[in-house]
Design an enzyme around this catalytic site. Structure first.
Site, short mmCIF file in Angstrom:
data_model
loop_
_atom_site.label_atom_id
_atom_site.label_comp_id
_atom_site.label_asym_id
_atom_site.label_seq_id
_atom_site.Cartn_x
_atom_site.Cartn_y
_atom_site.Cartn_z
N SER A 47 0.86 -1.20 0.00
CA SER A 47 0.00 0.00 0.00
C SER A 47 0.89 1.24 0.00
O SER A 47 2.04 1.19 0.48
CB SER A 47 -0.87 0.01 1.26
OG SER A 47 -1.49 1.28 1.43
N TYR A 102 -1.27 -0.81 10.37
CA TYR A 102 -1.46 -1.07 8.94
C TYR A 102 -0.21 -0.65 8.16
O TYR A 102 0.29 -1.40 7.31
CB TYR A 102 -2.69 -0.31 8.45
CG TYR A 102 -3.05 -0.54 7.00
CD1 TYR A 102 -3.75 -1.67 6.60
CD2 TYR A 102 -2.72 0.40 6.02
CE1 TYR A 102 -4.10 -1.87 5.27
CE2 TYR A 102 -3.06 0.21 4.69
CZ TYR A 102 -3.76 -0.92 4.32
OH TYR A 102 -4.10 -1.11 3.00
N ILE A 136 -8.22 3.52 -3.64
CA ILE A 136 -8.99 2.76 -4.62
C ILE A 136 -10.44 2.66 -4.14
O ILE A 136 -10.71 2.53 -2.94
CB ILE A 136 -8.41 1.32 -4.76
CG1 ILE A 136 -6.87 1.34 -4.88
CG2 ILE A 136 -9.06 0.61 -5.96
CD1 ILE A 136 -6.30 2.04 -6.08
N1 LIG Z 1 -8.70 0.21 -1.10
C1 LIG Z 1 -7.56 0.86 -1.04
O1 LIG Z 1 -7.54 2.09 -1.23
C2 LIG Z 1 -6.27 0.13 -0.75
C3 LIG Z 1 -5.08 0.86 -0.89
C4 LIG Z 1 -3.87 0.20 -0.67
C5 LIG Z 1 -3.85 -1.14 -0.36
N2 LIG Z 1 -5.01 -1.83 -0.23
C6 LIG Z 1 -4.92 -3.27 0.07
O2 LIG Z 1 -5.50 -3.99 -0.99
C7 LIG Z 1 -5.97 -5.25 -0.53
C8 LIG Z 1 -7.40 -5.44 -0.98
O3 LIG Z 1 -8.22 -4.48 -0.29
P1 LIG Z 1 -9.59 -3.90 -0.90
O4 LIG Z 1 -9.44 -2.44 -0.94
O5 LIG Z 1 -9.96 -4.64 -2.13
O6 LIG Z 1 -10.57 -4.22 0.33
P2 LIG Z 1 -11.87 -5.13 0.45
O7 LIG Z 1 -12.36 -4.95 1.82
O8 LIG Z 1 -12.79 -4.87 -0.68
O9 LIG Z 1 -11.28 -6.62 0.30
C9 LIG Z 1 -10.54 -7.24 1.30
C10 LIG Z 1 -11.00 -8.69 1.40
O10 LIG Z 1 -10.13 -9.38 2.31
C11 LIG Z 1 -10.92 -10.25 3.08
N3 LIG Z 1 -10.22 -10.61 4.31
C12 LIG Z 1 -9.95 -9.84 5.38
N4 LIG Z 1 -9.31 -10.55 6.33
C13 LIG Z 1 -9.16 -11.80 5.84
C14 LIG Z 1 -8.57 -12.99 6.34
N5 LIG Z 1 -8.01 -13.04 7.56
N6 LIG Z 1 -8.57 -14.09 5.56
C15 LIG Z 1 -9.15 -14.05 4.34
N7 LIG Z 1 -9.75 -12.98 3.82
C16 LIG Z 1 -9.75 -11.85 4.55
C17 LIG Z 1 -12.20 -9.47 3.33
O11 LIG Z 1 -13.26 -10.32 3.75
C18 LIG Z 1 -12.42 -8.83 1.97
O12 LIG Z 1 -13.20 -9.67 1.14
C19 LIG Z 1 -5.78 -5.23 0.99
O13 LIG Z 1 -4.60 -5.92 1.32
C20 LIG Z 1 -5.63 -3.76 1.30
O14 LIG Z 1 -4.88 -3.54 2.48
C21 LIG Z 1 -6.22 -1.23 -0.40
#
Ligand SMILES: NC(=O)c1ccc[n+]([C@@H]2O[C@H](COP(=O)([O-])OP(=O)(O)OC[C@H]3O[C@@H](n4cnc5c(N)ncnc54)[C@H](O)[C@@H]3O)[C@@H](O)[C@H]2O)c1
Length: 268
Positions: free
Chosen positions: A161, A174, A207
């Site tokens: 991230s 985080y 995102i």
């Molecule tokens: N959305 C953003 O702006 C952003 C920015 C940088 C990084 N990220 C990273 O991208 C990745 C995807 O996030 P997203 O934005 O699509 O969020 P999201 O919440 O849409 O998806 C995350 C998914 O991970 C699942 N999850 C959580 N804990 C879990 C576990 N212990 N075992 C299995 N599944 C689990 C959740 O149920 C969910 O379906 C994450 O690692 C997040 O930290 C997101």
């Protein structure tokens, strides 16, 4: 024209939502059979059903990625069903300890002061590290073991991230977990490279997924990506494109790298 992942088998953690889901759908369109792993059964089943509706092959395996037993089961179930494993994408992640449960009272985007390191109980810090860092380690390690046993190489793409590069109020755990993902990616690239397994990461900026819903609800220009060179947030698919690049043969000589997909964050 055959897809870029024709005949390949991929596991996508966090595939029940957001960027995990968009990546699963993109991989399926490119010809991969996809195992979706998530703690959210409804979301995971829905992604698998969407892929089946498109005429692809998918399965959902309930998995807590911070559980070693669950991750071992995930890999063996995938191989039992699809016969091999070529790639792992570790998108599962949480922004705070109760993220999956959706507890707004402890959401650091809504209550940053309540989530400072001084105010945060150790177990809440530990939960974020368990899922975001140890979970990624377990998924990468177990998938690499399987790929090595099959002897054909493979790819692993981790989700870091932009939070890895700048401390942010309320989400110190985080930020630290995501820095760890970047170093883990480099360490695993060194160790797995001789086996033909490439390990890379994406570092998304803001995102439009459920993870940023509460941040967006604050309505600040910054929370909408307005302060970035590209002046907007991104769609999940824009990150999946980079994940596909790292998974396909187009990146055949790239390993150990983290690519910012972030609208130019920290450029100036
Ligand atoms: N959305 C953003 O702006 C952003 C920015 C940088 C990084 N990220 C990273 O991208 C990745 C995807 O996030 P997203 O934005 O699509 O969020 P999201 O919440 O849409 O998806 C995350 C998914 O991970 C699942 N999850 C959580 N804990 C879990 C576990 N212990 N075992 C299995 N599944 C689990 C959740 O149920 C969910 O379906 C994450 O690692 C997040 O930290 C997101």
């Amino acid at each position: 024209m055959p897809g870029e992942l024709e005949g390949k088998v991929s596991i996508i953690t966090g595939g029940g939502s957001g960027m995990g889901r968009s990546t699963a759908l993109m991989f399926a369109r490119e010809g991969a059979s996809v195992a979706i792993a998530d703690v959210n059964d409804e979301g995971g089943e829905a992604t698998a059903a969407q892929i089946e509706d498109l005429g692809g092959n998918a399965t959902f395996v309930h998995t807590d990625t911070s559980s070693e037993q669950d991750v071992v089961n995930l890999v063996s179930t995938t191989v039992d069903q699809f016969g091999r494993l070529d790639s792992m994408v570790t998108a599962a992640g949480i922004s705070y300890a109760d993220y999956v449960e959706g507890d707004e009272a402890t959401d650091p985007f809504l209550h940053p002061d309540a989530a400072t390191i001084l105010n945060k109980p150790t177990e809440r810090w530990q939960k974020v590290l368990d899922v975001n860092l140890t979970g990624v380690m377990l998924c990468a390690r177990e998938s690499a073991r399987q790929m090595m046993a099959e002897g054909h190489g493979g790819t692993i793409v981790n989700f870091a991230s932009i939070a890895a590069y700048a401390p942010s109020p309320g989400i110190m755990d985080y930020c630290v977990s995501k820095v760890g993902v970047i170093m883990l990616t480099r360490c695993f690239a060194v160790e797995f490279g001789p086996h033909g397994i490439r390990v890379n990461a994406v570092a998304p900026g803001p995102i439009e997924t459920p993870m940023t819903e509460s941040l967006r609800s604050t309505g600040s220009l910054q929370s909408q990506g307005g302060g970035l060179p590209l002046r907007r947030m991104a769609k999940p698919e824009e990150v999946s494109e980079a994940v596909l690049f790292f998974t396909s043969d187009r990146s055949s000589y790239v390993t150990g790298k983290t690519l910012g997909v972030d609208g130019g964050t920290n450029t100036v």
